[in-house]
Write a protein that holds these residues in place. Structure first.
Motif, PDB file in Angstrom:
ATOM      1  N   GLN A 104       0.761  -1.271   0.087  1.00  0.00           N
ATOM      2  CA  GLN A 104       0.197  -0.519  -0.048  1.00  0.00           C
ATOM      3  C   GLN A 104       1.084   1.346  -0.185  1.00  0.00           C
ATOM      4  O   GLN A 104       0.590   2.108  -0.803  1.00  0.00           O
ATOM      5  N   PHE A 105       1.841   1.648   0.498  1.00  0.00           N
ATOM      6  CA  PHE A 105       2.900   2.061   0.924  1.00  0.00           C
ATOM      7  C   PHE A 105       3.658   2.580   0.024  1.00  0.00           C
ATOM      8  O   PHE A 105       3.577   3.712  -0.925  1.00  0.00           O
ATOM      9  N   VAL A 106       4.108   1.076  -1.096  1.00  0.00           N
ATOM     10  CA  VAL A 106       4.672   1.851  -2.562  1.00  0.00           C
ATOM     11  C   VAL A 106       4.073   2.159  -3.595  1.00  0.00           C
ATOM     12  O   VAL A 106       4.077   2.999  -4.089  1.00  0.00           O
ATOM     13  N   LEU A 107       2.443   1.793  -3.675  1.00  0.00           N
ATOM     14  CA  LEU A 107       1.419   1.900  -4.966  1.00  0.00           C
ATOM     15  C   LEU A 107       0.916   3.289  -4.019  1.00  0.00           C
ATOM     16  O   LEU A 107       1.014   4.269  -5.240  1.00  0.00           O
ATOM     17  N   SER A 108       0.353   4.146  -3.206  1.00  0.00           N
ATOM     18  CA  SER A 108       0.211   4.946  -3.340  1.00  0.00           C
ATOM     19  C   SER A 108       1.099   6.167  -3.384  1.00  0.00           C
ATOM     20  O   SER A 108       0.017   6.996  -3.772  1.00  0.00           O
ATOM     21  N   HIS A 109       2.103   5.937  -2.575  1.00  0.00           N
ATOM     22  CA  HIS A 109       3.043   6.857  -3.385  1.00  0.00           C
ATOM     23  C   HIS A 109       3.738   7.007  -4.823  1.00  0.00           C
ATOM     24  O   HIS A 109       3.575   7.981  -5.816  1.00  0.00           O
ATOM     25  N   ALA A 110       3.444   5.920  -5.850  1.00  0.00           N
ATOM     26  CA  ALA A 110       3.507   5.791  -6.806  1.00  0.00           C
ATOM     27  C   ALA A 110       2.778   6.073  -7.641  1.00  0.00           C
ATOM     28  O   ALA A 110       2.754   7.345  -8.705  1.00  0.00           O
ATOM     29  N   ILE A 111       0.958   5.340  -7.808  1.00  0.00           N
ATOM     30  CA  ILE A 111      -0.555   6.528  -8.121  1.00  0.00           C
ATOM     31  C   ILE A 111       0.185   8.405  -7.999  1.00  0.00           C
ATOM     32  O   ILE A 111       0.438   9.077  -9.045  1.00  0.00           O
ATOM     33  N   ARG A 112       0.661   8.540  -6.499  1.00  0.00           N
ATOM     34  CA  ARG A 112       0.723  10.570  -6.362  1.00  0.00           C
ATOM     35  C   ARG A 112       2.184  11.243  -7.075  1.00  0.00           C
ATOM     36  O   ARG A 112       1.679  12.441  -7.131  1.00  0.00           O
ATOM     37  N   ASN A 113       2.998  10.126  -7.017  1.00  0.00           N
ATOM     38  CA  ASN A 113       4.323  11.010  -8.329  1.00  0.00           C
ATOM     39  C   ASN A 113       3.805  10.909  -9.625  1.00  0.00           C
ATOM     40  O   ASN A 113       4.229  11.837 -10.262  1.00  0.00           O
ATOM     41  N   LEU A 114       3.053  10.251  -9.856  1.00  0.00           N
ATOM     42  CA  LEU A 114       3.059   9.663 -11.312  1.00  0.00           C
ATOM     43  C   LEU A 114       1.394  10.952 -11.236  1.00  0.00           C
ATOM     44  O   LEU A 114       1.037  11.407 -12.863  1.00  0.00           O
ATOM     45  N   THR A 115       0.833  11.100 -11.020  1.00  0.00           N
ATOM     46  CA  THR A 115      -0.311  11.887 -11.279  1.00  0.00           C
ATOM     47  C   THR A 115       0.089  13.318 -10.992  1.00  0.00           C
ATOM     48  O   THR A 115      -1.119  14.227 -10.378  1.00  0.00           O
ATOM     49  N   LEU A 116       1.033  13.670  -9.926  1.00  0.00           N
ATOM     50  CA  LEU A 116       1.541  15.083  -9.333  1.00  0.00           C
ATOM     51  C   LEU A 116       1.532  15.960 -10.736  1.00  0.00           C
ATOM     52  O   LEU A 116       1.939  15.928 -11.253  1.00  0.00           O
ATOM     53  N   GLU A 117       0.772  16.884 -10.217  1.00  0.00           N
ATOM     54  CA  GLU A 117       0.282  18.272 -11.064  1.00  0.00           C
ATOM     55  C   GLU A 117       2.176  18.437 -11.904  1.00  0.00           C
ATOM     56  O   GLU A 117       2.423  19.014 -10.523  1.00  0.00           O
ATOM     57  N   THR A 118       2.017  18.747 -12.836  1.00  0.00           N
ATOM     58  CA  THR A 118       3.193  19.455 -13.750  1.00  0.00           C
ATOM     59  C   THR A 118       2.794  20.986 -14.318  1.00  0.00           C
ATOM     60  O   THR A 118       2.699  20.875 -14.845  1.00  0.00           O
ATOM     61  N   PRO A 119       3.195  21.506 -13.384  1.00  0.00           N
ATOM     62  CA  PRO A 119       3.446  23.227 -14.540  1.00  0.00           C
ATOM     63  C   PRO A 119       4.024  22.895 -15.932  1.00  0.00           C
ATOM     64  O   PRO A 119       5.012  21.833 -15.634  1.00  0.00           O
ATOM     65  N   ALA A 120       3.021  23.973 -16.560  1.00  0.00           N
ATOM     66  CA  ALA A 120       4.091  23.798 -17.684  1.00  0.00           C
ATOM     67  C   ALA A 120       5.683  24.365 -17.800  1.00  0.00           C
ATOM     68  O   ALA A 120       6.156  25.715 -17.273  1.00  0.00           O
ATOM     69  N   GLY A 121       6.561  24.191 -18.738  1.00  0.00           N
ATOM     70  CA  GLY A 121       7.376  24.440 -18.980  1.00  0.00           C
ATOM     71  C   GLY A 121       8.725  24.058 -17.378  1.00  0.00           C
ATOM     72  O   GLY A 121       8.024  23.527 -17.054  1.00  0.00           O
TER      73      GLY A 121
END
Length: 276
Positions: A104-121
């Motif tokens: 749960q620890f691994v998957l929750s952080h992986a999902i958060r990291n991969l969906t973290l909003e990224t500003p343009a540029g």
């Protein structure tokens, strides 16, 4: 519920237990749960009290207890033997819970990291970050352990090996995604690393434990590149132009990690620093 002369039919007993007559038939055939009575009509009947026998079998089976152990436990009706089985299964469940918590620890952080909003540029943003627990290895200590001529893969292997050993010995759960800590100065770059770290699930008494405190952070997500020099330059420019002061260290954390980071276009790193 069909109750005939004080006995439950196999269908009624199956309904009571939330199972099927086929399962009851199988348990009868292997001698695990025998019907209490067979009528003159050849049908088998159960008592209400046998619900607890079925429930015990279900509990033991879900914890992986072999059928022969279950049979001995139910037939022997010995408190000491039953208690031993229950303690064994409790230990097994606790170990399984630890594994599930790790996943749960691994998957929750992986999902958060991969969906973290990224500003343009390469535009830094500010956001509130919760406390994170880190296993942080001093760069000076790691340098002492590196043999002359180590390439990047050998260095990474040495860092991961030490993280794994420390986590296993200390009972710490981690996703093994690595990050770097940079001490603040006039200009922060990849050349000012003080620690390499991996995030752990909870606080630890390890001498290498560090806490990344909660607070408002300036952060920048750098995606699609391994070279972070432009990202650090953008962070430094924002701090100079805004006049904001920082508190504590800079953190550069791998976001894609073992899942996607073998391809540069999928690489993702977040640089962050707490603002005063």
């Amino acid at each position: 519920m069909a109750l005939e002369k004080g006995w439950l039919t196999s269908g009624a007993f199956a309904e009571l237990c939330g199972t099927t007559r086929e399962t009851l038939r199988h348990y009868k055939d292997i001698g695990l749960l025998n019907p209490a009575h067979q009528g003159e009509n050849g049908y088998f009947y159960y008592t209400v009290e046998q619900f607890y026998d079925f429930y015990a079998i279900s509990v033991f089976r879900q914890t992986g207890t072999p059928l022969e152990h279950i049979r001995r436990c139910l037939q022997g009706q010995r408190t000491d033997e039953t208690l031993t089985y229950l303690r064994e299964q409790q230990s097994r469940l606790e170990a399984e819970q630890q594994k599930l918590a790790q996943m749960q620890f691994v998957l929750s952080h992986a999902i958060r990291n991969l969906t973290l909003e990224t500003p343009a540029g390469l535009q830094p943003e500010t956001a509130w970050f919760d406390t994170e627990h880190l296993l942080a290895l001093p760069a000076a200590l790691l340098e002492q352990q590196m043999k002359p001529g180590f390439n990047e893969e050998e260095m990474l292997m040495a860092v991961l090996k030490q993280c794994r050993q420390l986590c296993e010995c200390g009972g710490m759960q981690t996703d093994y995604q690595l990050g770097a800590i940079h001490q603040p100065g006039n200009e922060v770059s990849q050349a000012t690393i003080s620690h390499l770290y991996t995030r752990i699930r909870e606080k630890s008494d390890s001498p290498y434990y560090l806490e990344k405190p909660a607070g408002t952070y300036l952060y920048l997500c750098c995606r699609g590149r391994w070279d972070l020099s432009e990202a650090y330059a953008a962070m430094n420019t924002w701090l100079r132009e805004s006049g904001r002061a920082v508190q504590g260290n800079f953190y550069a954390c791998d976001l894609a990690g073992f899942i996607l980071n073998h391809v540069e276009k999928n690489a993702a790193t977040m640089i962050s620093v707490r603002l005063t």
